[in-house]
Design a protein around this motif. Sequence first.
Motif, mmCIF file in Angstrom:
data_model
loop_
_atom_site.group_PDB
_atom_site.id
_atom_site.type_symbol
_atom_site.label_atom_id
_atom_site.label_comp_id
_atom_site.label_asym_id
_atom_site.label_seq_id
_atom_site.Cartn_x
_atom_site.Cartn_y
_atom_site.Cartn_z
ATOM 1 N N ALA A 61 -14.431 -16.154 -13.952
ATOM 2 C CA ALA A 61 -14.904 -15.733 -15.277
ATOM 3 C C ALA A 61 -14.095 -14.535 -15.783
ATOM 4 O O ALA A 61 -13.368 -13.876 -15.034
ATOM 5 C CB ALA A 61 -16.377 -15.353 -15.184
ATOM 6 N N PHE A 62 -14.284 -14.214 -17.044
ATOM 7 C CA PHE A 62 -13.745 -13.012 -17.689
ATOM 8 C C PHE A 62 -14.774 -11.893 -17.524
ATOM 9 O O PHE A 62 -15.963 -12.141 -17.762
ATOM 10 C CB PHE A 62 -13.510 -13.304 -19.180
ATOM 11 C CG PHE A 62 -13.186 -12.090 -19.987
ATOM 12 C CD1 PHE A 62 -11.874 -11.699 -20.157
ATOM 13 C CD2 PHE A 62 -14.204 -11.341 -20.564
ATOM 14 C CE1 PHE A 62 -11.580 -10.565 -20.902
ATOM 15 C CE2 PHE A 62 -13.905 -10.199 -21.291
ATOM 16 C CZ PHE A 62 -12.594 -9.819 -21.461
ATOM 17 N N SER B 86 -17.522 -20.026 -16.833
ATOM 18 C CA SER B 86 -17.326 -19.402 -18.144
ATOM 19 C C SER B 86 -15.873 -19.511 -18.599
ATOM 20 O O SER B 86 -15.403 -20.616 -18.840
ATOM 21 C CB SER B 86 -17.829 -17.965 -18.133
ATOM 22 O OG SER B 86 -18.015 -17.567 -19.461
ATOM 23 N N MET B 87 -15.096 -18.400 -18.644
ATOM 24 C CA MET B 87 -13.683 -18.544 -19.030
ATOM 25 C C MET B 87 -12.983 -19.549 -18.120
ATOM 26 O O MET B 87 -12.144 -20.339 -18.575
ATOM 27 C CB MET B 87 -12.981 -17.187 -18.972
ATOM 28 C CG MET B 87 -11.487 -17.255 -19.278
ATOM 29 S SD MET B 87 -10.686 -15.639 -19.273
ATOM 30 C CE MET B 87 -10.502 -15.318 -17.525
ATOM 31 N N TYR C 95 -13.503 -22.839 -19.512
ATOM 32 C CA TYR C 95 -12.629 -23.144 -20.672
ATOM 33 C C TYR C 95 -11.252 -23.599 -20.168
ATOM 34 O O TYR C 95 -10.649 -24.526 -20.711
ATOM 35 C CB TYR C 95 -12.404 -21.921 -21.573
ATOM 36 C CG TYR C 95 -13.633 -21.182 -22.087
ATOM 37 C CD1 TYR C 95 -14.865 -21.813 -22.234
ATOM 38 C CD2 TYR C 95 -13.536 -19.835 -22.448
ATOM 39 C CE1 TYR C 95 -15.964 -21.112 -22.725
ATOM 40 C CE2 TYR C 95 -14.618 -19.136 -22.940
ATOM 41 C CZ TYR C 95 -15.838 -19.771 -23.069
ATOM 42 O OH TYR C 95 -16.915 -19.062 -23.552
ATOM 43 N N ARG D 191 -13.848 -10.550 -30.460
ATOM 44 C CA ARG D 191 -12.867 -10.560 -29.362
ATOM 45 C C ARG D 191 -11.643 -9.711 -29.739
ATOM 46 O O ARG D 191 -11.107 -8.982 -28.908
ATOM 47 C CB ARG D 191 -12.415 -11.995 -29.070
ATOM 48 C CG ARG D 191 -13.489 -12.848 -28.426
ATOM 49 C CD ARG D 191 -12.849 -14.096 -27.864
ATOM 50 N NE ARG D 191 -13.790 -15.132 -27.499
ATOM 51 C CZ ARG D 191 -14.498 -15.176 -26.379
ATOM 52 N NH1 ARG D 191 -14.399 -14.195 -25.502
ATOM 53 N NH2 ARG D 191 -15.307 -16.192 -26.113
ATOM 54 N N LEU E 42 -23.663 -10.165 -18.558
ATOM 55 C CA LEU E 42 -23.147 -11.039 -17.494
ATOM 56 C C LEU E 42 -24.214 -11.440 -16.482
ATOM 57 O O LEU E 42 -24.150 -12.503 -15.890
ATOM 58 C CB LEU E 42 -21.986 -10.354 -16.760
ATOM 59 C CG LEU E 42 -20.681 -10.206 -17.552
ATOM 60 C CD1 LEU E 42 -19.628 -9.505 -16.703
ATOM 61 C CD2 LEU E 42 -20.151 -11.555 -18.031
ATOM 62 N N MET F 74 -9.031 -16.837 -25.479
ATOM 63 C CA MET F 74 -10.342 -17.496 -25.665
ATOM 64 C C MET F 74 -10.660 -17.660 -27.152
ATOM 65 O O MET F 74 -11.246 -18.665 -27.561
ATOM 66 C CB MET F 74 -11.436 -16.707 -24.948
ATOM 67 C CG MET F 74 -11.339 -16.795 -23.431
ATOM 68 S SD MET F 74 -12.801 -16.121 -22.587
ATOM 69 C CE MET F 74 -12.488 -14.364 -22.664
ATOM 70 N N ILE G 222 -25.345 -15.933 -22.300
ATOM 71 C CA ILE G 222 -24.024 -16.066 -22.940
ATOM 72 C C ILE G 222 -23.703 -17.551 -23.162
ATOM 73 O O ILE G 222 -23.235 -17.944 -24.228
ATOM 74 C CB ILE G 222 -22.938 -15.379 -22.092
ATOM 75 C CG1 ILE G 222 -23.201 -13.871 -22.015
ATOM 76 C CG2 ILE G 222 -21.552 -15.650 -22.667
ATOM 77 C CD1 ILE G 222 -22.184 -13.089 -21.209
ATOM 78 N N HIS H 183 -25.616 -15.394 -16.208
ATOM 79 C CA HIS H 183 -24.311 -15.983 -16.513
ATOM 80 C C HIS H 183 -23.435 -16.121 -15.274
ATOM 81 O O HIS H 183 -22.637 -17.039 -15.181
ATOM 82 C CB HIS H 183 -23.658 -15.077 -17.563
ATOM 83 C CG HIS H 183 -22.402 -15.611 -18.147
ATOM 84 N ND1 HIS H 183 -22.341 -16.822 -18.794
ATOM 85 C CD2 HIS H 183 -21.143 -15.090 -18.186
ATOM 86 C CE1 HIS H 183 -21.098 -17.024 -19.224
ATOM 87 N NE2 HIS H 183 -20.356 -15.992 -18.861
HETATM 88 C C1 MLT Z 1 -16.857 -15.141 -19.183
HETATM 89 O O1 MLT Z 1 -17.806 -14.864 -18.448
HETATM 90 O O2 MLT Z 1 -15.818 -15.657 -18.746
HETATM 91 C C2 MLT Z 1 -16.975 -14.814 -20.640
HETATM 92 O O3 MLT Z 1 -18.317 -14.590 -20.958
HETATM 93 C C3 MLT Z 1 -16.406 -15.902 -21.489
HETATM 94 C C4 MLT Z 1 -16.442 -15.569 -22.942
HETATM 95 O O4 MLT Z 1 -16.237 -14.397 -23.312
HETATM 96 O O5 MLT Z 1 -16.629 -16.490 -23.758
#
Ligand code: MLT
Length: 266
Positions: free
Chosen positions: A22-23, A88-89, A92, A126, A149, A184, A211, A237
């Motif tokens: 994750a980020f 999460s990230m 993606y 962002r 988080l 992102m 989130i 999260h």
């Molecule tokens: C993450 O946990 O990676 C972030 O919440 C992703 C996001 O900022 O969309």
Amino acid sequence: MDSVHLYTRSAGEGLPVVLLHAFPLSSAMWLAQREGLATTCKVITPDLRGFGGSVLGEDEPSLDVMADDVVRLLDREGIERGVVGGLSMGGYVTMALCRRHPDRVLGVILADTKADADQEAARSNRERIAATVLDSGSSVLVEEVLPGLLGQTTVQRRAMVFGRVRGLVQAAPPGAVAWAQRAMAGRRDSFDTLRALKVPVLVIVGEEDEISPRADAEAMVEAVPDGRLAVIEKAGHLSAIEQPEAFNRVVAGFIGELAGGSPPRG
Ligand code: MLT
């Protein structure tokens, strides 16, 4: 494109399972998965570019670049096809990888993530965070990102977990934070990618995730042809960190399913 070599921690043998963090964390977040899943599969946890031990490189921010980094890692490890998953990230990036390299994927794990693109307000937020970290360091992350988080159960009852995650957030390099936020912000909607998937998909969500809440997880499960949903109780999260045993159990069950056997016990 720059050839960034991802610093990677691995554990175990067998079916390759790549887990993307994750980020704004690093492969350190998967400690309990490397420990708990090593008897089930080969757990491969890279640091995405700019985070942990991986350099950032010179490319423009893009999830596609991150996905291609992971495919180069598969090439280096001699892995033709593996399970690819992310939180999460990391989710993606997993979806970008599925769109660009579907033939490299045997199964998909999408944890605490979502398939839609950002709305305009999220994009400008962002950009604000990216500019703030570049200007004055990563403390904005502790103030604004860290509180979302973790789930309420962890925040109220598990000070050690909270402290560990705060440490990981504080360690995030500003250049990587800004780059990843911009990557992102530019990501596309992945529902078409999910609909086209020809492999089994496990979607995981912490029941206290605010989130990427359960509705996002359900939308992904409905989109994929072969999906299953696991809800992790008492987790927010960062379900893999907050409830690692429950998280590992559903991942091990999925891997057992993919391998055609019965799910491992424990
Ligand atoms: C993450 O946990 O990676 C972030 O919440 C992703 C996001 O900022 O969309």
